[in-house]
Scaffold this motif. Structure first.
Motif, short mmCIF file in Angstrom:
data_model
loop_
_atom_site.label_atom_id
_atom_site.label_comp_id
_atom_site.label_asym_id
_atom_site.label_seq_id
_atom_site.Cartn_x
_atom_site.Cartn_y
_atom_site.Cartn_z
N SER A 4 0.84 -1.19 0.00
CA SER A 4 0.00 0.00 0.00
C SER A 4 0.88 1.24 0.00
O SER A 4 1.99 1.23 0.53
N CYS A 5 0.37 2.29 -0.58
CA CYS A 5 1.07 3.57 -0.61
C CYS A 5 0.04 4.65 -0.32
O CYS A 5 -0.84 4.90 -1.15
N ALA A 6 0.17 5.27 0.83
CA ALA A 6 -0.76 6.31 1.24
C ALA A 6 -0.17 7.68 0.94
O ALA A 6 0.99 7.95 1.27
N ALA A 7 -0.98 8.53 0.32
CA ALA A 7 -0.52 9.87 -0.06
C ALA A 7 -1.16 10.92 0.83
O ALA A 7 -2.32 10.80 1.23
N SER A 8 -0.38 11.96 1.10
CA SER A 8 -0.88 13.04 1.98
C SER A 8 -1.67 14.07 1.21
O SER A 8 -2.38 14.87 1.80
N GLU A 9 -1.53 14.06 -0.12
CA GLU A 9 -2.10 15.11 -0.95
C GLU A 9 -3.58 14.88 -1.21
O GLU A 9 -3.98 13.79 -1.66
N ARG A 10 -4.40 15.92 -0.96
CA ARG A 10 -5.84 15.77 -1.16
C ARG A 10 -6.22 15.68 -2.63
O ARG A 10 -7.30 15.22 -2.95
N THR A 11 -5.30 16.15 -3.50
CA THR A 11 -5.58 16.06 -4.94
C THR A 11 -5.01 14.78 -5.54
O THR A 11 -4.74 14.71 -6.73
N PHE A 12 -4.84 13.77 -4.71
CA PHE A 12 -4.29 12.48 -5.13
C PHE A 12 -5.00 11.95 -6.37
O PHE A 12 -4.38 11.37 -7.25
N LYS A 46 -9.43 7.02 -0.39
CA LYS A 46 -8.48 6.79 0.69
C LYS A 46 -7.09 7.32 0.37
O LYS A 46 -6.15 7.09 1.14
N ASN A 47 -6.96 7.98 -0.79
CA ASN A 47 -5.64 8.50 -1.20
C ASN A 47 -4.57 7.40 -1.17
O ASN A 47 -3.44 7.63 -0.72
N THR A 48 -4.92 6.24 -1.66
CA THR A 48 -4.03 5.08 -1.55
C THR A 48 -3.95 4.33 -2.88
O THR A 48 -4.96 4.15 -3.56
N VAL A 49 -2.73 3.91 -3.20
CA VAL A 49 -2.51 3.05 -4.36
C VAL A 49 -1.95 1.72 -3.83
O VAL A 49 -1.21 1.70 -2.85
N TYR A 50 -2.33 0.64 -4.49
CA TYR A 50 -1.96 -0.70 -4.04
C TYR A 50 -1.18 -1.44 -5.13
O TYR A 50 -1.30 -1.13 -6.32
N LEU A 51 -0.41 -2.42 -4.68
CA LEU A 51 0.23 -3.35 -5.61
C LEU A 51 0.04 -4.75 -5.05
O LEU A 51 0.66 -5.10 -4.04
N GLN A 52 -0.86 -5.50 -5.67
CA GLN A 52 -1.09 -6.88 -5.29
C GLN A 52 -0.09 -7.74 -6.05
O GLN A 52 -0.06 -7.71 -7.29
N MET A 53 0.71 -8.48 -5.32
CA MET A 53 1.77 -9.30 -5.92
C MET A 53 1.49 -10.77 -5.64
O MET A 53 1.49 -11.19 -4.48
#
Length: 119
Positions: free
Chosen positions: A21-29, A76-83
């Motif tokens: 998971s990668c959580a971003a602080s930016e509201r314009t994610f 959720k301002n989050t990008v995922y990588l399912q491996m």
């Protein structure tokens, strides 16, 4: 200033799975294309996958195609990588990055999370 924080790395046996998971602080994610990269010991950083702002288009490196899936949750301002079907050669530090609005380069990077796949 955009802050990116990865999580979910660890040690897994070959054939196993992990979800980063990668959580971003930016509201314009939701306006940004996001990517995942990795760097193995002694090797240069390489592109893994990227996803457009609306999640409608993804691109993968040939080495992970069919095994990895990138996705995002803009609420959720989050990008995922399912491996899945991990291999020892997937061992690396995995880092997420935000791409510039205009152009193909990435301007903000996370600190990375270690993924180790044992044989």
């Amino acid at each position: 200033q955009v802050q990116l924080v990865e999580s979910g790395g660890g040690l897994v046996q070959a054939g196993g799975s992990l979800r980063l998971s990668c959580a971003a602080s930016e509201r314009t994610f939701s306006s940004y294309t996001m990517g995942w990269f990795r760097q193995a010991p002694g090797k240069e950083r390489e592109f893994v996958a990227r996803i457009l702002p609306n999640g409608g288009s993804t691109v993968y490196a040939d080495s992970v195609k069919g095994r990895f899936t990138i996705s995002r949750d803009n609420a959720k301002n989050t990008v995922y990588l399912q491996m899945n079907s991990l291999k020892p050669e997937d061992t690396a530090v995995y880092t997420c990055a935000k791409r510039k609005i205009f152009g193909a380069t990435y301007d903000y990077w996370g600190q990375g999370t270690q993924v180790t796949v044992s044989s």
